[in-house]
Design an enzyme around this catalytic site. Structure first.
Site, PDB file in Angstrom:
ATOM      1  N   TYR A   1     -14.515   6.581 -11.798  1.00 51.01           N
ATOM      2  CA  TYR A   1     -14.956   5.896 -11.298  1.00 51.01           C
ATOM      3  C   TYR A   1     -14.891   4.714 -12.617  1.00 51.01           C
ATOM      4  O   TYR A   1     -15.311   3.743 -12.495  1.00 51.01           O
ATOM      5  CB  TYR A   1     -14.716   5.039 -10.141  1.00 51.01           C
ATOM      6  CG  TYR A   1     -15.255   4.994  -9.411  1.00 51.01           C
ATOM      7  CD1 TYR A   1     -13.936   4.127  -8.592  1.00 51.01           C
ATOM      8  CD2 TYR A   1     -16.527   3.461  -9.246  1.00 51.01           C
ATOM      9  CE1 TYR A   1     -14.108   3.114  -8.222  1.00 51.01           C
ATOM     10  CE2 TYR A   1     -16.437   2.126  -8.299  1.00 51.01           C
ATOM     11  CZ  TYR A   1     -15.174   2.303  -7.517  1.00 51.01           C
ATOM     12  OH  TYR A   1     -14.638   1.534  -6.667  1.00 51.01           O
TER      13      TYR A   1
ATOM     14  N   LYS B   1     -13.483   1.505 -14.110  1.00 51.42           N
ATOM     15  CA  LYS B   1     -13.791  -0.045 -13.288  1.00 51.42           C
ATOM     16  C   LYS B   1     -14.349  -1.599 -14.894  1.00 51.42           C
ATOM     17  O   LYS B   1     -14.807  -2.283 -14.923  1.00 51.42           O
ATOM     18  CB  LYS B   1     -15.364  -0.249 -12.251  1.00 51.42           C
ATOM     19  CG  LYS B   1     -14.161   0.843 -10.906  1.00 51.42           C
ATOM     20  CD  LYS B   1     -13.052  -0.596 -10.515  1.00 51.42           C
ATOM     21  CE  LYS B   1     -12.365   0.021  -9.665  1.00 51.42           C
ATOM     22  NZ  LYS B   1     -11.540  -1.033  -8.597  1.00 51.42           N
TER      23      LYS B   1
ATOM     24  N   ASN C   1      -6.081  -5.065  -5.875  1.00 50.42           N
ATOM     25  CA  ASN C   1      -7.230  -4.598  -5.345  1.00 50.42           C
ATOM     26  C   ASN C   1      -6.953  -2.782  -5.275  1.00 50.42           C
ATOM     27  O   ASN C   1      -8.003  -2.432  -4.894  1.00 50.42           O
ATOM     28  CB  ASN C   1      -7.393  -5.145  -3.485  1.00 50.42           C
ATOM     29  CG  ASN C   1      -7.894  -4.003  -3.350  1.00 50.42           C
ATOM     30  OD1 ASN C   1      -9.256  -4.355  -3.012  1.00 50.42           O
ATOM     31  ND2 ASN C   1      -7.256  -3.605  -1.796  1.00 50.42           N
TER      32      ASN C   1
ATOM     33  N   ASP D   1       3.414   2.588  -4.268  1.00 48.70           N
ATOM     34  CA  ASP D   1       2.450   2.990  -4.709  1.00 48.70           C
ATOM     35  C   ASP D   1       2.478   1.844  -6.435  1.00 48.70           C
ATOM     36  O   ASP D   1       3.953   1.867  -7.723  1.00 48.70           O
ATOM     37  CB  ASP D   1       3.064   4.637  -5.561  1.00 48.70           C
ATOM     38  CG  ASP D   1       2.653   5.270  -7.323  1.00 48.70           C
ATOM     39  OD1 ASP D   1       1.804   4.591  -7.022  1.00 48.70           O
ATOM     40  OD2 ASP D   1       3.332   6.553  -6.461  1.00 48.70           O
TER      41      ASP D   1
ATOM     42  N   ASP E   1       0.500  -1.192  -0.186  1.00 48.87           N
ATOM     43  CA  ASP E   1      -0.083  -0.202  -0.152  1.00 48.87           C
ATOM     44  C   ASP E   1       1.202   1.216   0.138  1.00 48.87           C
ATOM     45  O   ASP E   1       2.025   1.310   0.599  1.00 48.87           O
ATOM     46  CB  ASP E   1      -1.242   0.087   1.330  1.00 48.87           C
ATOM     47  CG  ASP E   1      -2.361   0.963   1.343  1.00 48.87           C
ATOM     48  OD1 ASP E   1      -3.253  -0.160   1.204  1.00 48.87           O
ATOM     49  OD2 ASP E   1      -1.829   2.289   0.827  1.00 48.87           O
TER      50      ASP E   1
HETATM   51  N1  LIG Z   1     -15.688  -0.398  -0.637  1.00 44.22           N
HETATM   52  C1  LIG Z   1     -16.719  -0.368  -1.489  1.00 44.22           C
HETATM   53  O1  LIG Z   1     -18.235  -0.252  -1.620  1.00 44.22           O
HETATM   54  C2  LIG Z   1     -16.564  -0.785  -2.943  1.00 44.22           C
HETATM   55  C3  LIG Z   1     -17.478  -0.850  -3.967  1.00 44.22           C
HETATM   56  C4  LIG Z   1     -16.985  -2.277  -5.261  1.00 44.22           C
HETATM   57  C5  LIG Z   1     -15.383  -1.883  -5.197  1.00 44.22           C
HETATM   58  N2  LIG Z   1     -14.422  -1.412  -4.295  1.00 44.22           N
HETATM   59  C6  LIG Z   1     -13.373  -1.799  -5.019  1.00 44.22           C
HETATM   60  O2  LIG Z   1     -12.649  -2.294  -3.756  1.00 44.22           O
HETATM   61  C7  LIG Z   1     -10.445  -1.714  -3.949  1.00 44.22           C
HETATM   62  C8  LIG Z   1     -10.700  -1.178  -2.207  1.00 44.22           C
HETATM   63  O3  LIG Z   1     -10.905  -0.295  -1.900  1.00 44.22           O
HETATM   64  P1  LIG Z   1     -12.167   0.371  -1.168  1.00 44.22           P
HETATM   65  O4  LIG Z   1     -13.648   0.363  -0.981  1.00 44.22           O
HETATM   66  O5  LIG Z   1     -11.302  -0.733   0.494  1.00 44.22           O
HETATM   67  O6  LIG Z   1     -11.390   1.715  -0.391  1.00 44.22           O
HETATM   68  P2  LIG Z   1     -10.397   2.153   1.015  1.00 44.22           P
HETATM   69  O7  LIG Z   1     -10.227   3.497   0.457  1.00 44.22           O
HETATM   70  O8  LIG Z   1     -11.136   1.966   2.249  1.00 44.22           O
HETATM   71  O9  LIG Z   1      -8.902   1.698   0.679  1.00 44.22           O
HETATM   72  C9  LIG Z   1      -7.847   1.461  -0.968  1.00 44.22           C
HETATM   73  C10 LIG Z   1      -6.453   1.376  -0.202  1.00 44.22           C
HETATM   74  O10 LIG Z   1      -5.650   1.550  -1.854  1.00 44.22           O
HETATM   75  C11 LIG Z   1      -4.470   2.132  -1.224  1.00 44.22           C
HETATM   76  N3  LIG Z   1      -4.035   2.693  -1.971  1.00 44.22           N
HETATM   77  C12 LIG Z   1      -4.626   3.639  -2.595  1.00 44.22           C
HETATM   78  N4  LIG Z   1      -3.458   5.226  -3.401  1.00 44.22           N
HETATM   79  C13 LIG Z   1      -2.603   3.486  -4.353  1.00 44.22           C
HETATM   80  C14 LIG Z   1      -1.233   3.650  -4.428  1.00 44.22           C
HETATM   81  N5  LIG Z   1      -1.265   4.339  -5.544  1.00 44.22           N
HETATM   82  N6  LIG Z   1      -0.774   2.511  -4.405  1.00 44.22           N
HETATM   83  C15 LIG Z   1      -0.875   1.588  -3.205  1.00 44.22           C
HETATM   84  N7  LIG Z   1      -1.905   1.859  -3.027  1.00 44.22           N
HETATM   85  C16 LIG Z   1      -3.048   2.408  -2.840  1.00 44.22           C
HETATM   86  C17 LIG Z   1      -5.221   2.808  -0.221  1.00 44.22           C
HETATM   87  O11 LIG Z   1      -3.421   3.611   1.088  1.00 44.22           O
HETATM   88  C18 LIG Z   1      -6.529   2.567   0.529  1.00 44.22           C
HETATM   89  O12 LIG Z   1      -5.462   1.468   1.556  1.00 44.22           O
HETATM   90  C19 LIG Z   1     -10.666  -0.955  -4.927  1.00 44.22           C
HETATM   91  O13 LIG Z   1     -10.795  -0.791  -6.550  1.00 44.22           O
HETATM   92  C20 LIG Z   1     -12.304  -0.250  -4.557  1.00 44.22           C
HETATM   93  O14 LIG Z   1     -12.284   0.610  -6.466  1.00 44.22           O
HETATM   94  C21 LIG Z   1     -15.228  -1.227  -3.317  1.00 44.22           C
END
Ligand SMILES: NC(=O)c1ccc[n+]([C@@H]2O[C@H](COP(=O)([O-])OP(=O)(O)OC[C@H]3O[C@@H](n4cnc5c(N)ncnc54)[C@H](O)[C@@H]3O)[C@@H](O)[C@H]2O)c1
Length: 288
Positions: free
Chosen positions: A168, A172, A102, A75, A49
């Site tokens: 987004y 996606k 992810n 990153d 992360d």
């Molecule tokens: N939460 C939801 O309802 C939901 C729904 C559909 C899809 N998603 C997908 O699930 C995945 C995780 O999302 P989440 O909801 O847990 O979000 P979140 O914001 O809680 O976590 C995302 C993580 O990614 C990290 N991150 C951001 N930029 C980064 C980079 N450049 N390099 C490495 N890490 C980086 C952040 O520090 C964070 O820890 C995403 O791809 C999101 O699109 C989430």
């Protein structure tokens, strides 16, 4: 269905115990759920992360619980950093059996008002991060020739576009398409690499709160939609741990389409297909 779920759970524990997994975006939300569940299954975990402090704290938590876990600040938008992550996973665990792409971020606003830097970050992290993951890990997996798994995160939002979140939706949709292409390419190569697209619905996480970073967010309709999505996640979202349990079960069953919340995806698929077949223009949902 219960029988299938139990079979999946047994398979997941059996299949994945002792395997190594690299999880991007592992510090919080869905990624931290993957990490905790993978560790509970007995997998050896590499957490990646950009947010280093929570990453190290999670790795320490998993180690205290008896797991093999290592934090590697990465990153995902930086191809060199992702290649270094793959090197580190090789050093630690002799290779990567499973990669979970992810990491992802959100931006909200009218598509022409979201600042270009934010658009670029969305493209470079949400989709570029997956591409960097494939470049760094797939050649190593092919060369090793052992059974492996690649999970790419799309979303329920990867099947239907939404207003006020164009970057987004675009990323996606892109992740769905590139994952499907990759799956077909593995068939062409006869490679023992299972490719799955993960399509979460609403999961409790930080994604909406951390999206409130640009000046376009102050517009009332943008703030209202962000608040609505945050409430949906807070009130009806599943936990990242439950999400991970469902995902690992479905992956263990060998599925390409990993749908942890079919109740949120399935009702929209038929109307969407019918809209396209009947050439009906996209319409706003009632509340806009
Ligand atoms: N939460 C939801 O309802 C939901 C729904 C559909 C899809 N998603 C997908 O699930 C995945 C995780 O999302 P989440 O909801 O847990 O979000 P979140 O914001 O809680 O976590 C995302 C993580 O990614 C990290 N991150 C951001 N930029 C980064 C980079 N450049 N390099 C490495 N890490 C980086 C952040 O520090 C964070 O820890 C995403 O791809 C999101 O699109 C989430």
């Amino acid at each position: 269905m219960v029988g299938t779920e139990n079979a999946g759970a047994a398979n997941a524990a059996e299949l994945f115990r002792g395997k190594s997994v690299v999880i991007t975006g592992a510090s919080t939300g869905i990624g931290s759920g993957f990490a905790r569940h993978a560790a509970a299954l007995g997998m050896r975990v590499v957490l990646a992360d950009i947010a280093e402090e929570p990453l190290r704290a999670l790795a320490a938590e998993l180690r205290e619980a008896g797991a093999q876990a290592e934090a590697v600040r990465t990153d995902v938008s930086d191809a060199g950093a992702v290649a270094a992550l793959a090197d580190r996973a090789d050093e630690l665990f002799g290779g990567t059996d499973m990669l979970i792409n992810n990491a992802g971020i959100m931006a909200m606003g009218y598509s022409w008002e979201i600042p270009l830097e934010r658009w670029e970050a969305m493209l470079r992290i949400n989709t570029g991060g997956v591409v960097n993951g494939l470049h760094a890990f797939v050649p190593r997996m092919l060369e090793r020739g052992t059974r492996a798994w690649i999970l790419n995160l799309s979303s329920v939002g990867g099947f239907a576009a939404a207003p006020l979140m164009a970057p987004y939706s675009a990323t996606k949709f892109a992740n769905l398409a590139l994952t499907e292409s990759l799956h077909l390419e593995m068939q062409m190569r006869g490679a023992p690499i299972q490719v799955s697209v993960v399509t979460p619905g609403s999961v409790k996480s930080e994604i909406f709160s951390t999206a409130r970073t640009t000046e376009t967010d102050v517009k009332p309709e943008v703030a209202a939609m962000n608040g609505q999505l945050q409430r949906l996640a807070d009130e009806h979202g599943i936990s990242p741990e439950e999400h991970a349990r469902r995902v690992f079960e479905q992956v263990a069953e060998g599925r390409f389409w990993v749908v942890p919340q079919p109740d949120q995806l399935d009702p929209m698929l038929r109307p969407r297909t019918e809209m396209i077949l009947s050439r009906t223009d996209p319409r706003l949902p009632g509340e806009f």
